[in-house]
Enzyme design. Structure first.
Site, PDB file in Angstrom:
ATOM      1  N   HIS A 185       0.745  -1.140   0.029  1.00  0.00           N
ATOM      2  CA  HIS A 185       0.070  -0.058   0.003  1.00  0.00           C
ATOM      3  C   HIS A 185       0.691   1.414  -0.081  1.00  0.00           C
ATOM      4  CE1 HIS A 185      -3.482  -2.540   0.250  1.00  0.00           C
ATOM      5  NE2 HIS A 185      -3.492  -2.358   1.608  1.00  0.00           N
ATOM      6  N   HIS A 193      -9.690   2.083   0.476  1.00  0.00           N
ATOM      7  CA  HIS A 193      -9.587   1.028   1.498  1.00  0.00           C
ATOM      8  C   HIS A 193     -10.647   1.239   2.776  1.00  0.00           C
ATOM      9  CE1 HIS A 193      -7.744  -2.176   3.816  1.00  0.00           C
ATOM     10  NE2 HIS A 193      -6.713  -2.521   2.680  1.00  0.00           N
ATOM     11  N   GLU A 228     -11.477  -3.254  -2.848  1.00  0.00           N
ATOM     12  CA  GLU A 228     -10.484  -2.643  -2.987  1.00  0.00           C
ATOM     13  C   GLU A 228     -10.311  -2.760  -4.925  1.00  0.00           C
ATOM     14  OE1 GLU A 228      -6.983  -3.247  -0.531  1.00  0.00           O
ATOM     15  OE2 GLU A 228      -8.454  -4.143   0.482  1.00  0.00           O
TER      16      GLU A 228
HETATM   17  C1  GLA Z   1      -5.150  -4.957   2.081  1.00  0.00           C
HETATM   18  C2  GLA Z   1      -4.541  -6.347   2.137  1.00  0.00           C
HETATM   19  C3  GLA Z   1      -4.419  -7.084   3.242  1.00  0.00           C
HETATM   20  C4  GLA Z   1      -4.371  -6.224   4.481  1.00  0.00           C
HETATM   21  C5  GLA Z   1      -5.229  -4.859   4.577  1.00  0.00           C
HETATM   22  C6  GLA Z   1      -4.663  -4.093   5.606  1.00  0.00           C
HETATM   23  O1  GLA Z   1      -6.531  -5.664   1.945  1.00  0.00           O
HETATM   24  O2  GLA Z   1      -4.722  -7.407   1.080  1.00  0.00           O
HETATM   25  O3  GLA Z   1      -3.803  -8.257   3.376  1.00  0.00           O
HETATM   26  O4  GLA Z   1      -2.881  -5.576   4.453  1.00  0.00           O
HETATM   27  O5  GLA Z   1      -4.968  -4.323   3.207  1.00  0.00           O
HETATM   28  O6  GLA Z   1      -4.652  -4.464   6.826  1.00  0.00           O
END
Ligand code: GLA
Length: 359
Positions: free
Chosen positions: A115, A189, A326
């Site tokens: 991210h 997110h 997402e």
């Molecule tokens: C995304 C990732 C997850 C986790 C979340 C945040 O969805 O795919 O594995 O890292 O973000 O906790």
């Protein structure tokens, strides 16, 4: 016209977000559409702090997880409501090559970059401008990520417009331009809980995803490169299915991710905005549709939530009390030439649009 009863108004105080960070002003912006739906968004990280939508009786309730003050977002947040960039999801070993030059990013998720790195777009201050669009009230956010920020090449100029439309949609429009070839994968997110905003689990939410394939991962949650058919597996959400029904399993993919935390390869044609998923919550009667221009969607069912985050109104977010949808290009695309490209070159315009529509 406001048809809805606002008995559980978001108790978010703008003062709790009013602060100067690195010389830039941070605030909370409220978008209210003609029907009385309300979104509270801060220009710190472009975070959606609350989203008030009606249930089957027309009663407004908050459907996203988060905190009621800015300070808590500085502590431990698993990306509640955040804008994610430069690269949504994982890049294996934080490494990629462009034009023969290798780049090494910080590793902030075990052996991977996740991210956007240590200080991704969810932790920077965006310039904010409240604008009225024909579709409804909007917040325009702009951010320039300088060459070398989080060790990415190229200066990236990004704009994100959140609109709360008269059709009861939270529309997110992203654009970006670069001055050097780079990789980009922006997403959003929010953790949704259509029942009660995170007070109880999301296992009864019925999910539909229009996808015949998904991208299986290795133990570090990096795609293997395979596009695996979902037919006959617990990854088939073409027919609406309660999330909890097929969670308990010895399936290797479910063990690696501790549940659903995978990228679905959306069955969509072309680049137009298309309906790709929906979530229905039977108790509240709330239904959310997801439309996007993107080829993939990460469905994450809050496997890492463990009761350590105390959020809005003192609600403690227990295991699987929120779900993320997402919309994105596939994780680790820079290292998978068979995936749709995430490279952005000078002179090109990156665009992505995603709509969360409430029915
Ligand atoms: C995304 C990732 C997850 C986790 C979340 C945040 O969805 O795919 O594995 O890292 O973000 O906790």
């Amino acid at each position: 016209m406001n048809n809805y009863v606002c008995s559980s108004k978001a108790q978010i105080k703008p003062e709790a977000f009013h602060r100067t960070i690195d010389g830039s002003q941070v605030d909370l912006y409220t978008l209210t559409n003609l029907n009385g739906l309300e979104a509270n968004i801060t220009n710190y990280g472009g975070l959606v702090v609350s989203l008030m939508v009606p249930d089957k009786n027309g009663k407004l309730g908050d459907v996203v997880l988060g905190y009621d003050n800015l300070n808590d977002y500085f502590g431990s947040t698993p990306y509640f409501g955040a804008l994610i960039g430069r690269y949504g999801n994982r890049i294996a070993k934080g490494r990629f090559t462009i034009n023969g030059v290798e780049y090494q990013l910080a590793l902030n998720d075990g052996v991977n970059s996740l991210h956007g790195g240590l200080r991704g777009f969810d932790k920077v201050v965006w310039q904010a401008e409240q604008v009225d669009s024909p579709d409804g009230p909007a917040l325009k956010l702009s951010y320039t990520s300088k060459e070398g920020e989080e060790d990415y090449p190229g200066t990236l100029r990004c704009t994100v417009i959140y609109t709360l439309t008269t059709k009861n949609e939270l529309k997110i429009e992203y654009t970006a331009e670069t001055d050097k070839p780079t990789f980009i994968n922006l997403t959003h997110h929010s953790y949704f809980n259509l029942k009660d905003g995170g007070a109880s689990d999301i296992l009864g939410h019925e999910l539909m995803i229009k996808a015949s394939r998904f991208t299986p991962v290795d133990k570090d949650l990096i795609p293997t490169g395979e596009l695996r058919p979902v037919a006959g597996t617990r990854f088939d959400f073409n027919k609406p299915t309660a999330i909890g029904v097929r969670l308990a399993s010895e399936d290797e993919q479910m063990l690696f991710a501790k549940g659903y935390d995978h990228n679905w390869v959306l069955d969509r044609q072309g680049e137009d905005l298309e309906l790709v998923a929906s979530v229905y919550e039977p108790v509240s009667g709330r239904c959310m549709e997801v439309l996007t221009t993107e080829p993939g969607m990460q469905f994450y069912c809050g496997n890492f939530l463990d009761g350590t985050n105390k959020g809005k109104g003192g609600t403690v977010y227990q295991h699987r009390t929120g779900l993320c949808l997402e919309t994105q290009h596939f994780p680790d695309s820079p290292n998978h030439p068979n995936f749709p490209t995430t490279e952005l070159k000078p002179g090109e315009m990156y665009t992505q649009t995603t709509v969360y529509r409430f029915l």
